[in-house]
Design a protein around this motif. Structure first.
Motif, PDB file in Angstrom:
ATOM      1  N   GLN A   1       0.836  -1.202   0.000  1.00  0.00           N
ATOM      2  CA  GLN A   1       0.000   0.000   0.000  1.00  0.00           C
ATOM      3  C   GLN A   1       0.869   1.250   0.000  1.00  0.00           C
ATOM      4  O   GLN A   1       0.596   2.198  -0.724  1.00  0.00           O
ATOM      5  N   LYS A   2       1.911   1.234   0.805  1.00  0.00           N
ATOM      6  CA  LYS A   2       2.794   2.396   0.908  1.00  0.00           C
ATOM      7  C   LYS A   2       3.478   2.699  -0.425  1.00  0.00           C
ATOM      8  O   LYS A   2       3.516   3.859  -0.860  1.00  0.00           O
TER       9      LYS A   2
ATOM     10  N   ALA B   1       0.883   4.053  -2.905  1.00  0.00           N
ATOM     11  CA  ALA B   1       0.461   5.397  -2.495  1.00  0.00           C
ATOM     12  C   ALA B   1       1.516   6.427  -2.904  1.00  0.00           C
ATOM     13  O   ALA B   1       1.184   7.479  -3.469  1.00  0.00           O
ATOM     14  N   GLU B   2       2.781   6.119  -2.646  1.00  0.00           N
ATOM     15  CA  GLU B   2       3.862   7.032  -3.023  1.00  0.00           C
ATOM     16  C   GLU B   2       3.934   7.211  -4.530  1.00  0.00           C
ATOM     17  O   GLU B   2       4.134   8.318  -5.025  1.00  0.00           O
TER      18      GLU B   2
ATOM     19  N   MET C   1      -0.178   9.887  -3.135  1.00  0.00           N
ATOM     20  CA  MET C   1      -1.149   9.921  -2.038  1.00  0.00           C
ATOM     21  C   MET C   1      -0.444   9.628  -0.722  1.00  0.00           C
ATOM     22  O   MET C   1       0.603   8.977  -0.708  1.00  0.00           O
ATOM     23  N   SER C   2      -1.055  10.035   0.372  1.00  0.00           N
ATOM     24  CA  SER C   2      -0.571   9.616   1.684  1.00  0.00           C
ATOM     25  C   SER C   2      -0.965   8.158   1.879  1.00  0.00           C
ATOM     26  O   SER C   2      -1.914   7.664   1.259  1.00  0.00           O
ATOM     27  N   LEU C   3      -0.238   7.475   2.736  1.00  0.00           N
ATOM     28  CA  LEU C   3      -0.577   6.085   3.026  1.00  0.00           C
ATOM     29  C   LEU C   3      -1.983   5.990   3.600  1.00  0.00           C
ATOM     30  O   LEU C   3      -2.777   5.142   3.188  1.00  0.00           O
ATOM     31  N   ARG C   4      -2.315   6.864   4.539  1.00  0.00           N
ATOM     32  CA  ARG C   4      -3.647   6.834   5.165  1.00  0.00           C
ATOM     33  C   ARG C   4      -4.752   7.065   4.133  1.00  0.00           C
ATOM     34  O   ARG C   4      -5.787   6.389   4.144  1.00  0.00           O
ATOM     35  N   GLY C   5      -4.526   8.021   3.251  1.00  0.00           N
ATOM     36  CA  GLY C   5      -5.511   8.292   2.200  1.00  0.00           C
ATOM     37  C   GLY C   5      -5.709   7.090   1.291  1.00  0.00           C
ATOM     38  O   GLY C   5      -6.835   6.752   0.916  1.00  0.00           O
TER      39      GLY C   5
ATOM     40  N   GLN D   1      -5.078   3.930   2.116  1.00  0.00           N
ATOM     41  CA  GLN D   1      -5.740   2.876   2.890  1.00  0.00           C
ATOM     42  C   GLN D   1      -7.245   3.110   2.929  1.00  0.00           C
ATOM     43  O   GLN D   1      -8.029   2.161   2.794  1.00  0.00           O
TER      44      GLN D   1
END
Length: 69
Positions: A23-24, A27-28, A32-36, A38
């Protein structure tokens, strides 16, 4: 066609796993942020058109393929 967050989320998760992205890492890659990310993958949020297009590019698919079963 009505947008379905759950279908989009399921397709993103399946394609992410098939390509071996965490996911990380994904996202990168799409900015996107990891939280976003997720939250997007959990079906809590809808993606912006920009993010949806970036995902389709990474997955080498058409945008509508991410939105349908």
């Amino acid at each position: 066609m009505e947008f379905c967050k759950a279908t989009f989320a399921q397709n993103v998760k399946q394609r992410r796993n098939a390509l071996g992205f965490t996911q990380k890492a994904l996202a990168e890659k799409i900015g996107m942020s990891l939280r976003g990310f997720q939250d997007l993958e959990a079906g809590k949020n809808s993606p912006s058109i920009e993010i949806a297009c970036k995902l389709a590019t990474v997955f080498n698919c058409k945008l509508d393929e991410l939105c349908t079963l």
